[in-house]
Design an enzyme around this catalytic site. Structure first.
Site, PDB file in Angstrom:
ATOM      1  N   LYS A 265       0.974  -1.300  -0.050  1.00  9.76           N
ATOM      2  CA  LYS A 265      -0.029  -0.089  -0.125  1.00  9.76           C
ATOM      3  C   LYS A 265       0.846   1.281  -0.219  1.00  9.76           C
ATOM      4  O   LYS A 265       1.967   1.313   0.284  1.00  9.76           O
ATOM      5  CB  LYS A 265      -0.779   0.050   1.278  1.00  9.76           C
ATOM      6  CG  LYS A 265      -2.062  -0.959   1.406  1.00  9.76           C
ATOM      7  CD  LYS A 265      -2.817  -0.887   2.529  1.00  9.76           C
ATOM      8  CE  LYS A 265      -3.983  -1.739   2.741  1.00  9.76           C
ATOM      9  NZ  LYS A 265      -5.111  -1.334   1.675  1.00  9.76           N
ATOM     10  N   ARG A 339     -10.393 -11.571   2.199  1.00 11.87           N
ATOM     11  CA  ARG A 339     -11.227 -12.624   1.374  1.00 11.87           C
ATOM     12  C   ARG A 339     -10.395 -13.989   1.755  1.00 11.87           C
ATOM     13  O   ARG A 339     -10.912 -14.992   1.507  1.00 11.87           O
ATOM     14  CB  ARG A 339     -11.587 -12.263  -0.071  1.00 11.87           C
ATOM     15  CG  ARG A 339     -10.287 -11.968  -1.085  1.00 11.87           C
ATOM     16  CD  ARG A 339     -10.978 -11.467  -2.335  1.00 11.87           C
ATOM     17  NE  ARG A 339     -10.703  -9.859  -2.155  1.00 11.87           N
ATOM     18  CZ  ARG A 339     -11.303  -9.160  -2.912  1.00 11.87           C
ATOM     19  NH1 ARG A 339     -11.483  -9.506  -4.162  1.00 11.87           N
ATOM     20  NH2 ARG A 339     -11.073  -7.787  -2.427  1.00 11.87           N
TER      21      ARG A 339
HETATM   22  N1  BES Z   1      -8.102  -3.748   4.377  1.00 12.02           N
HETATM   23  C1  BES Z   1      -8.421  -3.406   2.731  1.00 12.02           C
HETATM   24  C2  BES Z   1      -9.606  -2.647   2.856  1.00 12.02           C
HETATM   25  C3  BES Z   1      -9.762  -1.209   3.305  1.00 12.02           C
HETATM   26  C4  BES Z   1      -9.466  -0.033   2.826  1.00 12.02           C
HETATM   27  C5  BES Z   1     -10.307  -1.224   4.791  1.00 12.02           C
HETATM   28  C6  BES Z   1      -9.635   1.344   3.282  1.00 12.02           C
HETATM   29  C7  BES Z   1     -10.467  -0.010   5.373  1.00 12.02           C
HETATM   30  C8  BES Z   1     -10.046   1.227   4.592  1.00 12.02           C
HETATM   31  C9  BES Z   1      -8.126  -4.530   2.035  1.00 12.02           C
HETATM   32  O1  BES Z   1      -7.438  -5.490   2.502  1.00 12.02           O
HETATM   33  C10 BES Z   1      -7.857  -4.233   0.720  1.00 12.02           C
HETATM   34  O2  BES Z   1      -6.679  -3.676   0.708  1.00 12.02           O
HETATM   35  N2  BES Z   1      -8.624  -4.180  -0.251  1.00 12.02           N
HETATM   36  C11 BES Z   1      -8.152  -3.778  -1.516  1.00 12.02           C
HETATM   37  C12 BES Z   1      -8.641  -4.813  -2.601  1.00 12.02           C
HETATM   38  C13 BES Z   1      -8.337  -4.810  -3.938  1.00 12.02           C
HETATM   39  C14 BES Z   1      -6.549  -4.847  -4.139  1.00 12.02           C
HETATM   40  C15 BES Z   1      -8.814  -5.675  -4.908  1.00 12.02           C
HETATM   41  C16 BES Z   1      -8.655  -2.449  -1.966  1.00 12.02           C
HETATM   42  O3  BES Z   1      -9.827  -2.175  -1.644  1.00 12.02           O
HETATM   43  O4  BES Z   1      -8.041  -1.761  -2.318  1.00 12.02           O
HETATM   44 MN    MN Z   2      -5.599  -5.318   1.856  1.00 14.22          MN
END
Ligand code: BES
Ligand code: MN
Ligand code: ZN
Length: 462
Positions: A265, A339
């Site tokens: 990230k 997931r």
């Molecule tokens: N934990 C994150 C989602 C999230 C984002 C929670 C902001 C709280 C605040 C999750 O694991 C994630 O990173 N999801 C990705 C999925 C994508 C790679 C398909 C996302 O939402 O960018």
């Molecule tokens: Mn994530």
């Protein structure tokens, strides 16, 4: 906070603080022979929602806290605002105990038990502090016990018990969420869960990585293997119901820190990913509340706890893993880790033959784009269950909105190399995440809640 329910004539009560509407305040002041003091003090008071006035008296009632707008009728959302205002101002006062007497407020479609529950929730919500890691924590509110006054006790026999249980569950959830990620790791969640087993109807067990490997939980393990902290699948059993009753299963995403893994990230705001275990915090708090309330149900709570880190041992984009269901997954983005831990947790949940499964997860950033922070997304293979969750959200003010789980979205998870990919395309990211989970649920009523927007606050409200 400790709550009790009381009734009887307000004029006869003795308390350091009585929380009332303006009309009631006038009546009580008159009965106490304090009309002159009260009239003088309330001269400039604007009797509207979000206003309040505290008047010090002498005699049986040391203070009257007047809550604005409380002599009008209103809808549920407005009463919540009123309750919040009452709570915020009550908590500023140097009193250990108070009587809240706002049952006279007319709320469309709602009765005394709902009003009592809403007031207790508002007080618990605002009384919460988290000062554990400050060398000089701010002084907490002095209020510790509240009597909620009702005009008629009918229907309120369980109100105090539920209010107290909710208070404990909320604080447990919020403490877990706020705890920094160097403290709150998978083993910490296990340790906290074990505390629930002090109750005779509760037992806690765990699947460590070795046991998970024996159950072929390759999806879960593909996430935890990037971290030095071992993952844990935590299982809590609460038997409050009859032996023969099928349990309700709650499943929580417990990523104690989400760096994204090799699909790292961006740095800005990454600290907020300590909140990526809020689904776990939510089901743990719910479980604590259910236990303390003594609900006559059987409950299985499963927490999928792991840390998502990049390392030499971490999963690569392109890796293919096999979940415990036997389905294979091509991991195209290691940041779609929730997931992966949840699919194995859902498979495990089904071994307990539950009548219902509800999972709660901070699953996608996309749900924040869709709904912001004001509502959780609900997906379900059972409309009755979805409607129950939506109704619970309306009732409590913790709102949810149903999203589609249509077959049309499933094909975005196609993979050329495995049974499915772990991400869909750019579109409808929260929906495709729910579609992914749906593939691991078979023949049982199930709902998924994406709470990435609603579970925690950012910025200065963090
Ligand atoms: N934990 C994150 C989602 C999230 C984002 C929670 C902001 C709280 C605040 C999750 O694991 C994630 O990173 N999801 C990705 C999925 C994508 C790679 C398909 C996302 O939402 O960018
Ligand atoms: Mn994530
Ligand atoms: Zn995550």
């Amino acid at each position: 906070m400790k709550y009790s329910i009381t009734d009887g004539n307000l004029n006869d009560l003795r308390t350091p603080c009585l929380v009332v509407s303006l009309k009631t305040a006038k009546r009580v002041a008159r009965a106490l022979g304090s009309t002159a003091i009260f009239s003088r003090a309330s001269e400039d008071f604007k009797d509207s929602i979000e206003q309040s006035l505290c008047v010090n008296l002498s005699g049986n009632v040391a203070r009257l806290l007047v809550v604005g707008g409380a002599d009008e009728s209103m809808d549920a959302d407005k009463f919540r605002k009123l309750a919040n205002n009452a709570a915020v101002n009550l908590l500023k006062l140097p009193v250990k105990t108070a009587i809240v007497a706002l049952d006279s407020v007319k709320v469309t479609g709602e009765r005394t038990p709902w009003k009592a529950a809403t007031l207790m929730h508002a007080i618990s919500y605002n009384a919460y502090r988290y000062g554990k890691h400050k060398s000089k924590p701010a002084t907490p509110p002095s209020l510790t016990t509240v009597r909620v006054h009702v005009n008629d006790k009918k229907g309120t026999s369980s109100s105090a018990r539920l209010g107290n249980a909710l208070d404990a569950g909320l604080a447990f959830s919020r403490d877990l969420g706020n705890e920094p990620p160097n403290v709150c790791d998978p083993n910490y969640l296990l340790k906290e869960a074990r505390k629930l087993a002090k109750h005779p109807d509760v037992s806690v067990s765990n699947l460590d990585e070795k046991k998970m490997a024996a159950l072929n939980m390759g999806a879960f393990l593909s996430v935890s293997k990037g971290s030095d902290k071992p993952g844990q699948m935590i299982v809590i059993r609460y038997n409050g119901g009859r032996k023969a009753d099928a349990p309700i299963a709650l499943v929580g995403k417990g990523i104690t820190f989400d760096t994204g893994g090799i699909s790292l990230k961006p740095g800005a705001g990454m600290d907020e990913m300590k909140f990526d275990m809020c689904g776990a915090a939510s089901v743990l708090g719910t479980t604590k509340a259910a236990i303390e309330a003594g609900l006559k149900i059987n409950l299985i709570t499963i927490v999928a706890a792991a840390e998502n880190m990049p390392s030499g041992g971490a999963t690569r984009p392109g890796d293919i893993v096999t979940s415990s269901s036997g389905k294979t997954i091509e991991i195209l983005n290691t940041d779609a880790e929730g997931r992966l831990v949840l699919c194995d947790a859902l498979t495990h949940a089904q071994t307990f033959k539950p009548k219902t499964i509800i999972d709660v997860a901070t699953l996608t950033g996309a749900v924040i784009v869709a709904l912001g922070s004001k509502a959780s997304a609900v997906y379900a293979n059972d409309d009755k269950l979805a409607n129950d969750l939506l109704a619970a959200g309306q009732n409590s003010g913790d709102k949810a909105w149903q999203m589609p789980l249509w077959d049309e979205y499933q094909s975005s998870l196609n993979s050329n190399f495995a049974d499915m990919a772990n991400i869909g395309g750019r579109e409808a990211g929260s929906v495709t995440a729910a579609c992914f989970l749906s593939r691991f649920v078979d023949g049982v009523s199930w709902a998924h809640m994406d709470v990435a927007g609603s579970a925690f606050m950012g910025g200065s409200a963090k």
